[in-house]
Write a protein that holds these residues in place. Structure first.
Motif, mmCIF file in Angstrom:
data_model
loop_
_atom_site.group_PDB
_atom_site.id
_atom_site.type_symbol
_atom_site.label_atom_id
_atom_site.label_comp_id
_atom_site.label_asym_id
_atom_site.label_seq_id
_atom_site.Cartn_x
_atom_site.Cartn_y
_atom_site.Cartn_z
ATOM 1 N N TYR A 63 0.858 -1.185 0.000
ATOM 2 C CA TYR A 63 0.000 0.000 0.000
ATOM 3 C C TYR A 63 0.890 1.228 0.000
ATOM 4 O O TYR A 63 1.155 1.839 1.019
ATOM 5 N N LYS A 64 1.441 1.534 -1.131
ATOM 6 C CA LYS A 64 2.398 2.637 -1.174
ATOM 7 C C LYS A 64 2.402 3.311 -2.538
ATOM 8 O O LYS A 64 1.915 2.774 -3.532
ATOM 9 N N HIS A 65 2.981 4.502 -2.450
ATOM 10 C CA HIS A 65 3.162 5.407 -3.575
ATOM 11 C C HIS A 65 3.539 4.718 -4.899
ATOM 12 O O HIS A 65 2.871 4.858 -5.909
ATOM 13 N N TYR B 164 -4.703 9.992 6.898
ATOM 14 C CA TYR B 164 -4.534 11.449 6.862
ATOM 15 C C TYR B 164 -5.430 12.160 7.872
ATOM 16 O O TYR B 164 -5.801 13.291 7.682
ATOM 17 N N HIS C 90 4.435 13.585 0.247
ATOM 18 C CA HIS C 90 4.161 12.284 -0.372
ATOM 19 C C HIS C 90 3.310 11.405 0.523
ATOM 20 O O HIS C 90 2.749 10.413 0.070
ATOM 21 N N MET C 91 3.256 11.755 1.804
ATOM 22 C CA MET C 91 2.588 10.906 2.791
ATOM 23 C C MET C 91 1.969 11.795 3.860
ATOM 24 O O MET C 91 2.092 13.016 3.785
ATOM 25 N N ASP D 52 8.155 10.663 8.058
ATOM 26 C CA ASP D 52 6.838 10.400 7.445
ATOM 27 C C ASP D 52 6.890 9.021 6.787
ATOM 28 O O ASP D 52 7.831 8.690 6.078
ATOM 29 N N LYS D 53 5.847 8.235 7.068
ATOM 30 C CA LYS D 53 5.848 6.838 6.620
ATOM 31 C C LYS D 53 4.614 6.545 5.778
ATOM 32 O O LYS D 53 3.568 7.137 5.995
ATOM 33 N N ASP D 54 4.750 5.576 4.864
ATOM 34 C CA ASP D 54 3.543 5.071 4.212
ATOM 35 C C ASP D 54 3.000 3.929 5.095
ATOM 36 O O ASP D 54 3.645 3.532 6.061
ATOM 37 N N TYR E 225 10.065 8.455 3.758
ATOM 38 C CA TYR E 225 10.588 9.252 2.650
ATOM 39 C C TYR E 225 12.095 9.409 2.851
ATOM 40 O O TYR E 225 12.555 9.714 3.959
#
Ligand code: MTE
Ligand code: MO
Length: 425
Positions: free
Chosen positions: A19-21, A52, A95-96, A200-202, A208
């Motif tokens: 589940y990531k970018h 979020y 990004h996250m 910051d984490k996914d 990142y």
């Protein structure tokens, strides 16, 4: 989103690692449309966790491109007027989700990957043990003006107009001082890259990260900072509170926000963003699937660029006034100064030199944009004109006239002449 005729969400719950970018970007190519929710049928399953849910408050004046993750441009008119962007109007590229960090327990860890040497510093250590400096620095996303590249031929990424760029007064300590003080040997030939990891984490837990060559950190003119203040206040949550790497003259992607860890390494960062994202593909590669990122170098310094911020596309100027004023910014990476900005209303047949407004900065240390302003005659026989601008930096580099030779599938580093159509009434 469906997998073999079923929803993909259950897979993500089981395998959050996907589940990531990168996976979303990959899947984007296979999107054939969006499902229409039929309200007469049973309620759609609600999203389990909103990653979020704790995002900071933001100014309504920002021009939002996406909410989750949050991405927004500075207001265009503002970039023509203020050498320093007010903090709440600085552009944001996340990004996250924005991580929550307690400044009291926060520790920055610094490690030498070659011998395992590891130290930790508190914010207080950083703020009290080293000389701090305050300098104006422009951060520009390498995707700035991607929208125009996309108009020529579709490219992948956020459709930034010309204001994914802002300037602030940044306060921090020199990374070089910190490393030397802590006993890291910067002349060790095995230290080739400095990796910055964000907090910051996914959902899979990956952070990142990006890296820069050690030379930039060692350089007398480098001024790589561990920054803890922006415009004389604590850094806003969106821009990296409480600590960020600030790498002047280099694309925004390397100025890692919410900095948690620095690794001195023989290898560059192995993150997706370092290896497979912020690289300029040749124009012949039309599709990211054909891209061989391994052969390409990660972007560092950004080229000379400029933009028109006033008037904006579609604005009206009054014929009877006879003249109007165009305004904008120009910026070059690598510490290069902007020497000259030229403006034309006949697609470059005739040029007028703009007046520049800039910070007073030493040679090789121009880390901030210049603002320009140019009074132009309104042609009396036209209903519309196109204003064009281009700039030259202190290396005598200029901007390409057209996008075609710099077009790339990720839409990065678009520094072709900026053009804005204006109506005459
Ligand atoms: N740092 C972290 N930790 N996470 C991010 O998503 N985005 C990068 C960089 N640093 C990012 C990051 C990118 S691509 C850019 S352009 C700049 O932050 C934007 O900085 P700003 O949001 O303060 O304008
Ligand atoms: Mo960026």
């Amino acid at each position: 989103m469906w997998g073999a005729g079923h929803s993909l969400e259950p897979f993500w719950e089981k395998f959050p690692i996907h589940y990531k970018h990168e996976v979303f970007e990959l899947l984007e190519e296979y999107r054939i449309g969006n499902l229409k929710i039929d309200k007469t049928k049973k309620k759609p399953v609600e999203e389990k966790v909103d990653f979020y849910r704790e995002e900071p408050k933001r100014s309504s004046r920002l021009k939002v491109l996406s909410q989750k993750p949050f991405n927004a441009e500075s207001p265009k008119e503002l970039s023509a007027e203020n050498l320093i962007t007010p903090s709440e109007l600085h552009f944001v590229r996340n990004h996250m989700p924005v991580p929550k960090i307690d400044p009291k327990s926060f520790k920055l860890s610094i490690m030498n990957d070659n011998n395992g040497k590891n130290i930790e510093l508190s914010l207080e250590d950083l703020e009290t043990k080293f000389e701090s400096i305050t300098i104006p620095v422009t951060i520009q996303c390498s995707g700035n003006k991607r929208k125009y590249m996309n108009e020529q031929n579709p490219v992948q990424g956020l459709q930034w107009d010309a204001n994914a760029i802002s300037t602030a007064l940044w306060t921090g300590v020199r990374l070089r001082d910190v490393l030397i003080h802590c006993g890291f040997d910067l002349n060790d030939p095995r230290i080739r890259h400095v990796i910055f990891e964000g907090l910051d984490k996914d959902p899979s837990g990956s952070v990142y990260a990006a890296s820069i060559p050690i030379e930039k950190v060692k350089d007398d003119n480098g001024e790589v900072l561990l920054a803890y203040k922006m415009n004389n206040q604590p850094i806003p949550l969106d821009n990296g509170y409480p600590l960020r790497a600030l790498v002047p003259g280099i694309i925004g992607a390397r100025s890692v926000k919410w900095l948690g860890k620095i690794i001195l390494s023989e290898e560059e960062s192995q993150s997706f963003w370092q290896l497979n994202d912020y690289k300029v593909l040749p124009p012949s590669v039309k599709n990211l699937k054909e891209a061989d990122f391994k052969k390409l170098r990660a972007i560092q310094e950004s080229p000379i660029t400029s933009a028109i911020c006033q008037p904006a596309e579609g604005n009206v100027v009054k014929r009877e006034n006879g003249k109007f004023t165009a305004k904008g910014y120009a910026f070059s990476g690598g510490g290069n100064d902007v020497l000259n900005v030229l403006v034309s209303i006949d697609n470059g047949k005739n040029w007028k030199q703009a007046a520049l407004h800039k910070f007073d900065s030493p040679l090789y240390k121009s880390w901030a944009w210049v603002l320009w302003e140019c009074e132009l005659d309104i042609p009396q026989d036209q209903d519309q004109i196109e204003v064009v601008c281009t700039a030259t930096d202190s290396n005598q580099n200029t901007q390409p006239e057209s996008i075609s030779s710099i077009w790339n599938a990720r839409g990065l580093l678009n520094n072709a002449w900026h053009k804005v159509k204006v109506k005459i009434e």
